[in-house]
Design an enzyme around this catalytic site. Structure first.
Site, PDB file in Angstrom:
ATOM      1  N   MET A 231       6.896 170.933 113.116  1.00  0.00           N
ATOM      2  CA  MET A 231       6.603 170.093 114.277  1.00  0.00           C
ATOM      3  C   MET A 231       7.005 170.838 115.539  1.00  0.00           C
ATOM      4  SD  MET A 231       7.984 166.381 112.919  1.00  0.00           S
ATOM      5  CE  MET A 231       9.611 167.023 112.522  1.00  0.00           C
TER       6      MET A 231
ATOM      7  N   GLY B 225      11.887 169.352 118.340  1.00  0.00           N
ATOM      8  CA  GLY B 225      11.416 170.513 117.598  1.00  0.00           C
ATOM      9  C   GLY B 225      12.058 170.684 116.240  1.00  0.00           C
ATOM     10  N   SER B 226      11.296 170.648 115.160  1.00  0.00           N
ATOM     11  CA  SER B 226      11.912 170.643 113.846  1.00  0.00           C
ATOM     12  C   SER B 226      10.872 170.801 112.743  1.00  0.00           C
ATOM     13  CB  SER B 226      12.690 169.334 113.655  1.00  0.00           C
ATOM     14  OG  SER B 226      11.968 168.252 114.200  1.00  0.00           O
ATOM     15  N   ARG B 227      11.271 170.451 111.511  1.00  0.00           N
ATOM     16  CA  ARG B 227      10.404 170.650 110.357  1.00  0.00           C
ATOM     17  C   ARG B 227      10.730 169.601 109.284  1.00  0.00           C
ATOM     18  NH1 ARG B 227      10.684 176.316 106.964  1.00  0.00           N
ATOM     19  NH2 ARG B 227      10.363 175.486 104.888  1.00  0.00           N
TER      20      ARG B 227
ATOM     21  N   ILE C 230      14.562 168.666 108.647  1.00  0.00           N
ATOM     22  CA  ILE C 230      15.263 169.924 108.913  1.00  0.00           C
ATOM     23  C   ILE C 230      15.332 170.157 110.415  1.00  0.00           C
ATOM     24  CG2 ILE C 230      15.303 172.409 108.491  1.00  0.00           C
ATOM     25  CD1 ILE C 230      13.557 171.851 106.000  1.00  0.00           C
TER      26      ILE C 230
END
Length: 235
Positions: free
Chosen positions: A116, A205-207, A175
């Site tokens: 993301m 901002g991440s995953r 994450i």
């Protein structure tokens, strides 16, 4: 006749207008209110000092609202499929052992990673209906979330969900990324969730990784997906 037609189509017109407004001005996630207020106050202060700085912070305030948006999604509501747990881009599809943190390292899973960026909606959703058997938070580093090793080294939060379709488990992992410093959870252990229900969000901002088995993958690397709507795999 005109009046009768008006009352016939009036509910449909209102519903259409509401859908349009939700697309243009989606509701704000509860985590976003304080950031929006802080950004708006800074905008007013800086505007009194400099028109340029005030103008810049207007755009920052708009971005803060956009980042914390929490739009409604059209859920397929079909346990034959797993829906995407996050908005973003598919960066990896791998056959791996399950997370050791959940004692699943002796089982094989397909892991799909969704990155993301700062412009994606960061609200995460359950890929299927089921009961949350475990939630496990693990502190860690803040590497770029697009890197493979972020799955093992970054700060992360695990959801182990008992899948209603297979009675097996599905794992969703939030994450943290290079900028993200806070993972927000909206659900609890032993809670029953429906397909597409909100699990939480990650700020800035991440995953998200999803682990599953007994299903055929329907996405490919580089594909953009939408949380709660895009189909990741089918039974």
């Amino acid at each position: 006749m005109i009046i009768k037609d008006f009352y016939t189509y009036y509910p449909k017109i209102i519903k259409l207008l509401v859908m349009m407004l939700d697309k243009i001005f989606p509701k704000l996630h509860q985590e976003g209110y304080k950031f929006l207020v802080i950004s708006a106050i800074l905008t007013l202060i800086l505007w009194s000092i400099s028109d340029f700085l005030g103008f810049v912070f207007i755009f920052i305030t708009i971005w803060v609202y956009y980042f914390f948006r929490d739009p409604e999604r059209q859920i397929i509501d079909d346990e034959t499929y797993l829906v995407s747990p996050a908005d973003g881009r598919i960066t990896a599809i791998q056959e791996v052992n399950g997370p050791v943190e959940l004692a699943l390292d002796n089982k094989k899973f397909t892991r799909v990673s969704i990155f993301m960026n700062i412009f994606d909606c960061h609200v995460n959703r359950s890929p299927s209906s089921g009961q949350i058997q475990d939630i496990f938070y693990k502190p860690g580093k803040f590497l770029n979330a697009s890197l493979d090793k972020a799955s093992e080294e970054n700060e992360r939060n695990y959801f182990k969900i008992k899948d209603n379709k297979t009675d097996d488990c599905i794992v969703v992992v939030q994450i943290a990324g290079l900028i993200a410093r806070r993972i927000v959870t909206q659900t609890e252990k032993s809670q029953t969730v429906s397909q597409g229900q909100r699990l939480g969000m990650i700020r800035f901002g991440s995953r998200v990784d999803i682990y599953y088995n007994q299903r055929k993958t329907m996405v490919k690397i580089g594909q953009n997906v939408i949380a709660g709507e895009s189909l990741i795999a089918r039974f």
